[in-house]
Design a protein around this motif. Structure first.
Motif, PDB file in Angstrom:
ATOM      1  N   SER A 186       0.818  -1.224   0.000  1.00 59.53           N
ATOM      2  CA  SER A 186       0.000   0.000   0.000  1.00 59.53           C
ATOM      3  C   SER A 186       0.847   1.267   0.000  1.00 59.53           C
ATOM      4  CB  SER A 186      -0.954   0.007   1.203  1.00 59.53           C
ATOM      5  OG  SER A 186      -0.224  -0.036   2.418  1.00 59.53           O
ATOM      6  N   GLY A 187       2.162   1.121   0.253  1.00 58.12           N
ATOM      7  CA  GLY A 187       3.049   2.285   0.201  1.00 58.12           C
ATOM      8  C   GLY A 187       3.552   2.773   1.544  1.00 58.12           C
ATOM      9  N   LYS A 188       3.277   2.017   2.606  1.00 57.01           N
ATOM     10  CA  LYS A 188       3.630   2.464   3.956  1.00 57.01           C
ATOM     11  C   LYS A 188       5.139   2.647   4.135  1.00 57.01           C
ATOM     12  CE  LYS A 188       1.828  -1.044   6.187  1.00 57.01           C
ATOM     13  NZ  LYS A 188       1.580  -1.896   5.011  1.00 57.01           N
ATOM     14  N   SER A 189       5.918   1.638   3.758  1.00 58.93           N
ATOM     15  CA  SER A 189       7.369   1.705   3.954  1.00 58.93           C
ATOM     16  C   SER A 189       8.027   2.730   3.024  1.00 58.93           C
ATOM     17  CB  SER A 189       8.001   0.325   3.754  1.00 58.93           C
ATOM     18  OG  SER A 189       7.612  -0.548   4.800  1.00 58.93           O
ATOM     19  N   THR A 190       7.487   2.883   1.813  1.00 61.88           N
ATOM     20  CA  THR A 190       7.998   3.930   0.914  1.00 61.88           C
ATOM     21  C   THR A 190       7.802   5.296   1.554  1.00 61.88           C
ATOM     22  OG1 THR A 190       7.478   2.612  -1.045  1.00 61.88           O
ATOM     23  CG2 THR A 190       7.777   4.972  -1.375  1.00 61.88           C
ATOM     24  N   LEU A 191       6.640   5.495   2.154  1.00 61.46           N
ATOM     25  CA  LEU A 191       6.356   6.755   2.827  1.00 61.46           C
ATOM     26  C   LEU A 191       7.346   7.004   3.958  1.00 61.46           C
ATOM     27  CD1 LEU A 191       4.545   9.218   3.146  1.00 61.46           C
ATOM     28  CD2 LEU A 191       3.004   7.838   4.540  1.00 61.46           C
ATOM     29  N   ALA A 192       7.663   5.959   4.721  1.00 60.07           N
ATOM     30  CA  ALA A 192       8.631   6.093   5.813  1.00 60.07           C
ATOM     31  C   ALA A 192       9.998   6.527   5.290  1.00 60.07           C
ATOM     32  CB  ALA A 192       8.750   4.773   6.578  1.00 60.07           C
ATOM     33  N   ARG A 193      10.425   5.943   4.173  1.00 60.96           N
ATOM     34  CA  ARG A 193      11.731   6.301   3.591  1.00 60.96           C
ATOM     35  C   ARG A 193      11.752   7.748   3.110  1.00 60.96           C
ATOM     36  NH1 ARG A 193      11.206   1.099   1.383  1.00 60.96           N
ATOM     37  NH2 ARG A 193      10.713   1.937  -0.689  1.00 60.96           N
ATOM     38  N   LEU A 194      10.623   8.217   2.579  1.00 65.05           N
ATOM     39  CA  LEU A 194      10.560   9.609   2.121  1.00 65.05           C
ATOM     40  C   LEU A 194      10.600  10.568   3.300  1.00 65.05           C
ATOM     41  CD1 LEU A 194       7.900   9.564  -0.753  1.00 65.05           C
ATOM     42  CD2 LEU A 194      10.363   9.227  -0.889  1.00 65.05           C
ATOM     43  N   ILE A 195       9.877  10.231   4.369  1.00 65.57           N
ATOM     44  CA  ILE A 195       9.883  11.090   5.555  1.00 65.57           C
ATOM     45  C   ILE A 195      11.299  11.233   6.097  1.00 65.57           C
ATOM     46  CG2 ILE A 195       9.080  11.347   7.939  1.00 65.57           C
ATOM     47  CD1 ILE A 195       6.576   9.730   7.094  1.00 65.57           C
ATOM     48  N   MET A 196      12.043  10.117   6.080  1.00 64.63           N
ATOM     49  CA  MET A 196      13.414  10.115   6.603  1.00 64.63           C
ATOM     50  C   MET A 196      14.434  10.680   5.606  1.00 64.63           C
ATOM     51  SD  MET A 196      13.759   9.224   9.711  1.00 64.63           S
ATOM     52  CE  MET A 196      15.541   9.083   9.664  1.00 64.63           C
ATOM     53  N   ARG A 197      13.966  11.127   4.443  1.00 65.10           N
ATOM     54  CA  ARG A 197      14.837  11.699   3.403  1.00 65.10           C
ATOM     55  C   ARG A 197      15.865  10.685   2.899  1.00 65.10           C
ATOM     56  NH1 ARG A 197      15.781  17.737   6.137  1.00 65.10           N
ATOM     57  NH2 ARG A 197      13.577  18.152   6.472  1.00 65.10           N
ATOM     58  N   LEU A 198      15.496   9.423   2.955  1.00 65.74           N
ATOM     59  CA  LEU A 198      16.344   8.372   2.392  1.00 65.74           C
ATOM     60  C   LEU A 198      16.140   8.275   0.884  1.00 65.74           C
ATOM     61  CD1 LEU A 198      15.841   5.631   5.130  1.00 65.74           C
ATOM     62  CD2 LEU A 198      17.744   7.219   4.881  1.00 65.74           C
ATOM     63  N   GLU A 199      15.013   8.837   0.415  1.00 63.03           N
ATOM     64  CA  GLU A 199      14.734   8.924  -1.015  1.00 63.03           C
ATOM     65  C   GLU A 199      14.104  10.283  -1.297  1.00 63.03           C
ATOM     66  OE1 GLU A 199      12.622   5.782  -2.923  1.00 63.03           O
ATOM     67  OE2 GLU A 199      13.306   4.273  -1.483  1.00 63.03           O
ATOM     68  N   PRO A 200      14.316  10.831  -2.485  1.00 67.26           N
ATOM     69  CA  PRO A 200      13.707  12.128  -2.809  1.00 67.26           C
ATOM     70  C   PRO A 200      12.231  11.982  -3.165  1.00 67.26           C
ATOM     71  CG  PRO A 200      14.934  11.320  -4.692  1.00 67.26           C
ATOM     72  CD  PRO A 200      15.179  10.334  -3.582  1.00 67.26           C
ATOM     73  N   VAL A 201      11.463  13.033  -2.927  1.00 68.68           N
ATOM     74  CA  VAL A 201      10.053  13.039  -3.325  1.00 68.68           C
ATOM     75  C   VAL A 201       9.961  13.560  -4.756  1.00 68.68           C
ATOM     76  CG1 VAL A 201       9.321  13.436  -0.952  1.00 68.68           C
ATOM     77  CG2 VAL A 201       9.590  15.386  -2.494  1.00 68.68           C
ATOM     78  N   LEU A 249      19.009   7.128  21.884  1.00 75.31           N
ATOM     79  CA  LEU A 249      20.160   7.702  22.587  1.00 75.31           C
ATOM     80  C   LEU A 249      20.385   9.177  22.268  1.00 75.31           C
ATOM     81  CD1 LEU A 249      22.746   4.773  22.416  1.00 75.31           C
ATOM     82  CD2 LEU A 249      21.696   5.727  24.471  1.00 75.31           C
ATOM     83  N   ILE A 250      20.022   9.584  21.059  1.00 80.70           N
ATOM     84  CA  ILE A 250      20.225  10.982  20.694  1.00 80.70           C
ATOM     85  C   ILE A 250      18.951  11.814  20.907  1.00 80.70           C
ATOM     86  CG2 ILE A 250      22.123  10.581  19.101  1.00 80.70           C
ATOM     87  CD1 ILE A 250      20.178  10.555  16.826  1.00 80.70           C
ATOM     88  N   GLU A 251      17.982  11.222  21.603  1.00 82.14           N
ATOM     89  CA  GLU A 251      16.765  11.907  22.034  1.00 82.14           C
ATOM     90  C   GLU A 251      16.020  12.594  20.884  1.00 82.14           C
ATOM     91  OE1 GLU A 251      18.073  14.489  25.137  1.00 82.14           O
ATOM     92  OE2 GLU A 251      18.468  12.843  26.534  1.00 82.14           O
ATOM     93  N   PRO A 252      15.541  11.817  19.914  1.00 81.29           N
ATOM     94  CA  PRO A 252      14.824  12.413  18.777  1.00 81.29           C
ATOM     95  C   PRO A 252      13.469  12.976  19.190  1.00 81.29           C
ATOM     96  CG  PRO A 252      14.596  10.035  18.731  1.00 81.29           C
ATOM     97  CD  PRO A 252      15.567  10.348  19.838  1.00 81.29           C
ATOM     98  N   LYS A 253      12.963  13.877  18.376  1.00 78.47           N
ATOM     99  CA  LYS A 253      11.617  14.417  18.591  1.00 78.47           C
ATOM    100  C   LYS A 253      10.564  13.499  17.969  1.00 78.47           C
ATOM    101  CE  LYS A 253      12.921  18.314  20.511  1.00 78.47           C
ATOM    102  NZ  LYS A 253      12.642  18.581  21.947  1.00 78.47           N
ATOM    103  N   LEU A 254      10.991  12.764  16.920  1.00 75.46           N
ATOM    104  CA  LEU A 254      10.083  11.857  16.221  1.00 75.46           C
ATOM    105  C   LEU A 254      10.775  10.527  15.966  1.00 75.46           C
ATOM    106  CD1 LEU A 254       7.476  11.201  14.550  1.00 75.46           C
ATOM    107  CD2 LEU A 254       8.666  12.156  12.565  1.00 75.46           C
ATOM    108  N   LEU A 255      10.106   9.442  16.334  1.00 70.88           N
ATOM    109  CA  LEU A 255      10.607   8.097  16.055  1.00 70.88           C
ATOM    110  C   LEU A 255       9.627   7.401  15.115  1.00 70.88           C
ATOM    111  CD1 LEU A 255      12.714   5.878  16.742  1.00 70.88           C
ATOM    112  CD2 LEU A 255      11.134   5.105  18.532  1.00 70.88           C
ATOM    113  N   ILE A 256      10.145   6.923  13.973  1.00 65.39           N
ATOM    114  CA  ILE A 256       9.320   6.180  13.020  1.00 65.39           C
ATOM    115  C   ILE A 256       9.583   4.692  13.211  1.00 65.39           C
ATOM    116  CG2 ILE A 256       8.806   5.774  10.581  1.00 65.39           C
ATOM    117  CD1 ILE A 256       9.868   8.607  10.036  1.00 65.39           C
ATOM    118  N   CYS A 257       8.543   3.943  13.494  1.00 64.16           N
ATOM    119  CA  CYS A 257       8.651   2.490  13.695  1.00 64.16           C
ATOM    120  C   CYS A 257       7.995   1.805  12.489  1.00 64.16           C
ATOM    121  CB  CYS A 257       7.952   2.074  14.984  1.00 64.16           C
ATOM    122  SG  CYS A 257       8.633   2.825  16.475  1.00 64.16           S
TER     123      CYS A 257
END
Length: 229
Positions: A39-54, A143-151
């Motif tokens: 459905s595109g869930k993991s692709t969306l996660a990669r885009l949010i993390m800037r691992l791939e361009p939009v 450990l680096i105390e992120p503001k957002l964690l994507i699981c």
């Protein structure tokens, strides 16, 4: 995320996998994304993390100078996310390489928050159980105390008892640290238990958003109803 789209391939082979996605996660929120495989869930996660361009649209992360410190991701395959030749100690020290204080002391102080002990520090990933490996990955991100964690599907390869422990751990982290969590899963029972708001994805689109009221979600879209039935 506003009007986010993503395609792969060229010419007639080009396939759009995300269509006009609008999604938000507020400070301290625990938000779910559900949908069937593909459905595109993991692709969306990669885009949010800037691992791939939009291709189209914008992703904004507010009030941060260092995006990769403020936003972290934990992947489904805990083993693939770790260097098999490194010890847990080495794995956990790596994201703290710019830390001036005693990294070992900081790690030992944090071990208990994810249910690990000092004995785990000198083990390699192959010497850990699946649940322990995922706890190491969670701790590395924390450990680096992120503001957002994507699981991203982090409990899908674990047995039910370990799933329950990891879900309770995520709730505890959210409650005690105020960290926002975007929880991506096809396990609807887990999402219903864990999240306060949920997006439903079908075929690369968000077809519905629902807010939990009186301990449950309600849906109007036929696909959402079918999924949760």
């Amino acid at each position: 995320m506003e009007h986010l789209s993503k395609s792969y391939g060229k010419g007639k082979q080009r396939k759009t996998v995300l269509h006009d996605i609008n999604l938000s996660v507020g400070e301290g929120e625990l938000v779910g994304i559900v949908g069937e495989s593909g459905s595109g869930k993991s692709t969306l996660a990669r885009l949010i993390m800037r691992l791939e361009p939009v291709d189209e649209g914008t992703i904004a992360f507010f009030e941060t100078d260092d995006f990769y410190a403020a936003c972290q991701i934990v992947f489904q395959n805990a083993s693939a996310a770790m260097n098999p030749s490194w010890t847990v100690r080495h794995i956990l020290k790596e994201p703290l390489r710019s830390m001036k204080d005693d990294r070992d002391a900081h790690i030992k102080l944090m071990l208990g928050t994810v249910g690990l002990e000092e004995k785990h520090l000198d083990r390699r990933p192959s010497e850990l159980s699946g649940g322990e490996r995922q706890r190491v990955n969670l701790l590395r991100s924390m450990l680096i105390e992120p503001k957002l964690l994507i699981c991203d599907e982090i409990v899908s390869n674990l047995d039910r008892l370990v799933q329950k422990e990891i879900v309770e751990l995520i709730q505890k982290l959210n409650r005690e640290t105020g960290m926002a969590i975007l929880f991506i899963s096809h396990d609807l029972k887990v999402v219903q238990h864990l999240c306060e708001r949920v997006y439903v994805m079908e075929g690369g689109k968000i077809v519905e958003e629902s807010v939990k009221r009186d301990g449950r979600f309600s849906f109007t879209h036929p696909y959402s109803r079918q999924l949760f039935a």
